[in-house]
Design a protein around this motif. Structure first.
Motif, PDB file in Angstrom:
ATOM      1  N   MET A 100      32.002 -28.617  -8.110  1.00 28.87           N
ATOM      2  CA  MET A 100      31.723 -29.716  -7.176  1.00 28.87           C
ATOM      3  C   MET A 100      30.731 -29.563  -6.283  1.00 28.87           C
ATOM      4  O   MET A 100      30.778 -28.554  -5.697  1.00 28.87           O
ATOM      5  N   ALA A 101      30.026 -30.670  -6.027  1.00 27.79           N
ATOM      6  CA  ALA A 101      28.723 -30.677  -5.228  1.00 27.79           C
ATOM      7  C   ALA A 101      29.259 -30.817  -3.807  1.00 27.79           C
ATOM      8  O   ALA A 101      30.239 -31.277  -3.513  1.00 27.79           O
ATOM      9  N   HIS A 102      28.586 -30.110  -2.855  1.00 32.49           N
ATOM     10  CA  HIS A 102      28.934 -29.992  -1.524  1.00 32.49           C
ATOM     11  C   HIS A 102      28.291 -31.347  -0.759  1.00 32.49           C
ATOM     12  O   HIS A 102      27.128 -31.660  -1.278  1.00 32.49           O
ATOM     13  N   THR A 103      29.191 -32.153   0.266  1.00 31.10           N
ATOM     14  CA  THR A 103      28.528 -33.331   0.678  1.00 31.10           C
ATOM     15  C   THR A 103      27.660 -32.978   1.893  1.00 31.10           C
ATOM     16  O   THR A 103      28.021 -31.906   2.729  1.00 31.10           O
ATOM     17  N   VAL A 104      26.623 -33.575   2.267  1.00 32.47           N
ATOM     18  CA  VAL A 104      25.806 -33.293   3.333  1.00 32.47           C
ATOM     19  C   VAL A 104      25.276 -34.662   3.942  1.00 32.47           C
ATOM     20  O   VAL A 104      24.968 -35.562   3.025  1.00 32.47           O
ATOM     21  N   PHE A 105      25.384 -34.750   5.220  1.00 32.88           N
ATOM     22  CA  PHE A 105      24.837 -35.964   6.055  1.00 32.88           C
ATOM     23  C   PHE A 105      23.907 -35.505   6.999  1.00 32.88           C
ATOM     24  O   PHE A 105      24.118 -34.647   7.772  1.00 32.88           O
ATOM     25  N   ILE A 106      22.961 -36.288   6.820  1.00 35.34           N
ATOM     26  CA  ILE A 106      21.631 -36.019   7.743  1.00 35.34           C
ATOM     27  C   ILE A 106      21.627 -37.132   8.606  1.00 35.34           C
ATOM     28  O   ILE A 106      21.320 -38.194   8.353  1.00 35.34           O
ATOM     29  N   ASP A 107      21.883 -36.835   9.902  1.00 32.27           N
ATOM     30  CA  ASP A 107      22.253 -37.765  10.917  1.00 32.27           C
ATOM     31  C   ASP A 107      20.733 -37.848  11.519  1.00 32.27           C
ATOM     32  O   ASP A 107      20.295 -36.822  12.304  1.00 32.27           O
ATOM     33  N   GLY A 108      19.778 -38.852  11.285  1.00 32.70           N
ATOM     34  CA  GLY A 108      18.614 -39.119  11.905  1.00 32.70           C
ATOM     35  C   GLY A 108      17.766 -38.888  10.722  1.00 32.70           C
ATOM     36  O   GLY A 108      16.523 -38.349  10.591  1.00 32.70           O
ATOM     37  N   LEU A 127      24.096 -30.461  -4.297  1.00 30.44           N
ATOM     38  CA  LEU A 127      24.537 -31.249  -3.111  1.00 30.44           C
ATOM     39  C   LEU A 127      24.543 -32.539  -3.281  1.00 30.44           C
ATOM     40  O   LEU A 127      23.829 -33.197  -3.989  1.00 30.44           O
ATOM     41  N   GLU A 128      25.432 -33.350  -2.466  1.00 34.04           N
ATOM     42  CA  GLU A 128      25.259 -34.774  -2.543  1.00 34.04           C
ATOM     43  C   GLU A 128      25.159 -35.494  -1.104  1.00 34.04           C
ATOM     44  O   GLU A 128      26.002 -34.943  -0.184  1.00 34.04           O
ATOM     45  N   ILE A 129      24.250 -36.249  -0.960  1.00 37.43           N
ATOM     46  CA  ILE A 129      23.787 -36.655   0.163  1.00 37.43           C
ATOM     47  C   ILE A 129      24.334 -37.769   0.447  1.00 37.43           C
ATOM     48  O   ILE A 129      24.406 -38.918  -0.288  1.00 37.43           O
ATOM     49  N   LEU A 130      25.215 -38.019   1.744  1.00 37.84           N
ATOM     50  CA  LEU A 130      25.925 -38.981   2.114  1.00 37.84           C
ATOM     51  C   LEU A 130      24.901 -39.909   3.265  1.00 37.84           C
ATOM     52  O   LEU A 130      24.126 -39.218   4.024  1.00 37.84           O
ATOM     53  N   SER A 131      24.730 -41.147   2.829  1.00 37.49           N
ATOM     54  CA  SER A 131      23.913 -41.848   3.924  1.00 37.49           C
ATOM     55  C   SER A 131      24.820 -42.984   4.648  1.00 37.49           C
ATOM     56  O   SER A 131      25.600 -43.668   4.095  1.00 37.49           O
TER      57      SER A 131
END
Length: 326
Positions: free
Chosen positions: A1-9, A28-32
Motif C-alpha cells: 500500500m502506497a504512503h500518502t503525501v501532502f505537499i502544502d505549498g 507514494l500517493e500525492i494528496l492535493s
C-alpha cells in the motif's frame, strides 16, 4: 500500500520540484488540495492530518501555522522553511552531517530541511570542527553565489523579465548586506561554531545551481593544519556517502592549474554542474606553501539545497529506499 503525501505549498518553486520528483513513484500517493480552497484552513487541516507524511513548502509564519493544524500523532512532517532549523524539538535534515543523523531522521516525526547555503557551509566546516582542525571560536567567512531561483518567485520574475523597470539587467547581485541573513543561526549551530560566520551571499544570472566557499588562513589555526589534512578529514567523514562526495586531491590539483594569465580560472568548477541532482561535491584548494586554503562546495540550490534533500528526508522517514526518486 502506497504512503500518502501532502505537499502544502506545492505551487511554489520548491513544492513544484518536490512534486515532480514524487509524481511517477508507485510507492507514494500525492494528496492535493482544491486550488480554490488552498487558503481554507479547514481544507488544509483535513489533508495535513489525513496524510502519512506532509512536506511544508511555505514561508516561516505559514509553516508554523500549518504545524499548529496537525493534531494527528502519526503524521510525519518535513518543513522546508527556516522556522524550525534550530528548534530543539526538530531533527535537522542533513543526513550526511553526522554518522548518526540518518538514523535520527528515520525515527523522527518532525524534520527541518536545511537551507541551500548552510548545506554547503556545514558540509565543509562541521567535519573539520569535529576533527579538531577548526576551533569552534574561529572567525569564519563564507562567500557564495546562487542561481536566482533561490530568491523565490519575485526574484525569478525579475531576472527573467525584460529590462527595468519590469525586470533587471544585472549579471550579478550581492545581498544580505545587513549581516543578518536568516541562514546564519543554522550555520552557527549545525557547524558546531561559537559565533556565526560573516556571510556574503550573491545571486548570478543563471536559474539554479550554486557555489559556496570558505577561505581559511591555515597559519592562524592551532596546529597549522595543511590543505592535505583538511582533505583527508573531509574524505573520511563522507566516505561511502551516495550524495556527498569529496573531489580527489588529483582533481583539485588539476583544477588549480593556470588556464589563462597569471591569475588563472577554473572552467570546470561550474555552479550549474550538478543541477537536477541531489549531489554535492566538496573541494579543497591550497596555496603552494600550505598556509591558506579555499574550501568549496558545489550543489544545486533546488536539489541537495532544497527539493532533493526534502525527498531524501521523506524517504528516510517513511522507511523507503533513501535514493528513491533521486
Amino acid at each position: 500500500m502506497a504512503h500518502t503525501v501532502f505537499i502544502d505549498g506545492e505551487a511554489g518553486t520548491t513544492g513544484l520540484q518536490i512534486r515532480e520528483r514524487l509524481a511517477s513513484r508507485a510507492d507514494l500517493e500525492i494528496l492535493s488540495i482544491d486550488p480554490a480552497r488552498r487558503k481554507d484552513a479547514d481544507a488544509r487541516a483535513e489533508l495535513l492530518n489525513a496524510a502519512d507524511a506532509v512536506v511544508l513548502c511555505l514561508p516561516d509564519a505559514a509553516s508554523r501555522e500549518a504545524v499548529s493544524l496537525v493534531t494527528s500523532n502519526s503524521v510525519r512532517i518535513v518543513d522546508a522553511s527556516t522556522a524550525f532549523r534550530v528548534d530543539a524539538g526538530w531533527t535537522y535534515g542533513f543526513a550526511e552531517m553526522d554518522k548518526g543523523q540518518r538514523a535520527a531522521i528515520a525515527s523522527a516525526t518532525r524534520v527541518s530541511n536545511p537551507g541551500c547555503y548552510p548545506t554547503g557551509f556545514i558540509g565543509l566546516v562541521r567535519p573539520l570542527v569535529a576533527a579538531g582542525l577548526i576551533p569552534p571560536d574561529v572567525p569564519l567567512t563564507v562567500n557564495a553565489v546562487s542561481g536566482y531561483s533561490g530568491g523565490g518567485r519575485g526574484l525569478i520574475e525579475e531576472f527573467e523579465g525584460h529590462a527595468p523597470p519590469a525586470g533587471t539587467n544585472d549579471a550579478f547581485r550581492v545581498y544580505g548586506l545587513n549581516l543578518a541573513h536568516k541562514h546564519l543561526p543554522e550555520m552557527k549551530v549545525h557547524a558546531g561554531l561559537n559565533y556565526p560566520p560573516v556571510f556574503a551571499p550573491a545571486v548570478g544570472r543563471f536559474a539554479q545551481g550554486m557555489i559556496v566557499e570558505v577561505p581559511l588562513q591555515l597559519w592562524a589555526l592551532p596546529g597549522r593544519p595543511s590543505p592535505a589534512d583538511l582533505h583527508v578529514a573531509l574524505q573520511a567523514h563522507f566516505a561511502g556517502e551516495p550524495f556527498v562526495e569529496v573531489a580527489s586531491g588529483l582533481e583539485c590539483a588539476e583544477l588549480q592549474k593556470t588556464r589563462a594569465g597569471a591569475g588563472g580560472y577554473v572552467a570546470a568548477l561550474d555552479p550549474e554542474a550538478l543541477n537536477g541532482t541531489n549531489r554535492m561535491r566538496l573541494y579543497v584548494f591550497g596555496n603552494a606553501d600550505g598556509t591558506q586554503a579555499r574550501l568549496v562546495a558545489q550543489l544545486d540550490n533546488l536539489g541537495k539545497g532544497a527539493s532533493g534533500a526534502a525527498v531524501q528526508n521523506l524517504n528516510l522517514m517513511l522507511g523507503l529506499e533513501e535514493g528513491a526518486g533521486l
